[in-house]
Design a protein around this motif. Sequence first.
Motif, PDB file in Angstrom:
ATOM      1  N   LEU A 107      51.216  11.368 -34.134  1.00  0.00           N
ATOM      2  CA  LEU A 107      51.829  12.589 -33.950  1.00  0.00           C
ATOM      3  C   LEU A 107      51.089  13.578 -33.273  1.00  0.00           C
ATOM      4  O   LEU A 107      51.701  14.400 -32.355  1.00  0.00           O
ATOM      5  N   THR A 108      49.895  13.630 -33.110  1.00  0.00           N
ATOM      6  CA  THR A 108      49.133  14.280 -32.285  1.00  0.00           C
ATOM      7  C   THR A 108      49.442  14.202 -30.823  1.00  0.00           C
ATOM      8  O   THR A 108      49.547  15.215 -30.031  1.00  0.00           O
ATOM      9  N   LYS A 112      51.172  16.653 -28.297  1.00  0.00           N
ATOM     10  CA  LYS A 112      50.292  17.335 -27.282  1.00  0.00           C
ATOM     11  C   LYS A 112      49.168  17.813 -27.977  1.00  0.00           C
ATOM     12  O   LYS A 112      48.701  19.024 -27.196  1.00  0.00           O
ATOM     13  N   ASP A 113      48.611  17.712 -29.094  1.00  0.00           N
ATOM     14  CA  ASP A 113      47.527  18.274 -29.741  1.00  0.00           C
ATOM     15  C   ASP A 113      46.477  17.684 -29.351  1.00  0.00           C
ATOM     16  O   ASP A 113      45.876  16.637 -30.466  1.00  0.00           O
ATOM     17  N   TYR A 114      45.784  17.681 -28.162  1.00  0.00           N
ATOM     18  CA  TYR A 114      44.578  17.033 -27.994  1.00  0.00           C
ATOM     19  C   TYR A 114      43.512  17.115 -28.670  1.00  0.00           C
ATOM     20  O   TYR A 114      42.408  16.299 -28.748  1.00  0.00           O
ATOM     21  N   ASN A 118      41.458  14.303 -30.780  1.00  0.00           N
ATOM     22  CA  ASN A 118      40.115  14.042 -30.512  1.00  0.00           C
ATOM     23  C   ASN A 118      39.347  14.243 -31.945  1.00  0.00           C
ATOM     24  O   ASN A 118      38.473  13.224 -32.123  1.00  0.00           O
ATOM     25  N   PHE A 119      39.530  14.975 -32.768  1.00  0.00           N
ATOM     26  CA  PHE A 119      38.869  15.394 -33.855  1.00  0.00           C
ATOM     27  C   PHE A 119      39.344  13.870 -34.748  1.00  0.00           C
ATOM     28  O   PHE A 119      38.326  13.466 -35.465  1.00  0.00           O
ATOM     29  N   LEU A 120      40.579  13.369 -34.676  1.00  0.00           N
ATOM     30  CA  LEU A 120      40.576  12.077 -35.683  1.00  0.00           C
ATOM     31  C   LEU A 120      39.928  10.950 -35.030  1.00  0.00           C
ATOM     32  O   LEU A 120      40.144   9.851 -36.117  1.00  0.00           O
ATOM     33  N   GLN A 121      39.521  10.778 -33.826  1.00  0.00           N
ATOM     34  CA  GLN A 121      38.732   9.844 -33.416  1.00  0.00           C
ATOM     35  C   GLN A 121      37.807   9.032 -34.242  1.00  0.00           C
ATOM     36  O   GLN A 121      37.407   7.870 -34.558  1.00  0.00           O
TER      37      GLN A 121
END
Length: 165
Positions: A107-108, A112-114, A118-121
Amino acid sequence: MIKQSILDALNNQVEAEATASQLYLAMASWADARGLEGISEFLFAHSDEERMHMLKLVRFINERGGKAIIPALQMPRQDFQNLHEIFEMLLEHEIKVSEMINEIVDLTLAEKDYTTHNFLQWYVSEQIEEERLARIILDKLKLIGDDKGGMYLFDRDISSFHSPK
Ligand code: OFO
């Protein structure tokens, strides 16, 4: 400002992490009541880790200008047949959580919510480790079967299998 679709997905994940924390707490308490000291400590710690995963999401949502929703939770199972069932359930739950994380990652990208991507990695890596650990434990339980001596050693050594981060 964070998009509503991302916000909803993250808040849904807050609930999933809180649910995992409660479930593992119920498992820990079950093991504790049976004198399985090592296993209960492992599960208490795992429950704490899931609460930390939830808090990390709550803080992130609020930092990004969203509003974290603290959910009501259903009562988790209180009774389990044996350790095998507990760790089967735990693995199943972690696989479900991994799928949920992957869906938010998708979804991100679509939105285009990078920043959130990045946080989800961190969660992506964490899930690999948690699934790996649950599989190792299940393999060991299968090897032990009904052997009481083996179970004694398993309870003693479980903390060395690496607690989840
Ligand atoms: Fe083990 O689930 Fe959190 O991320």
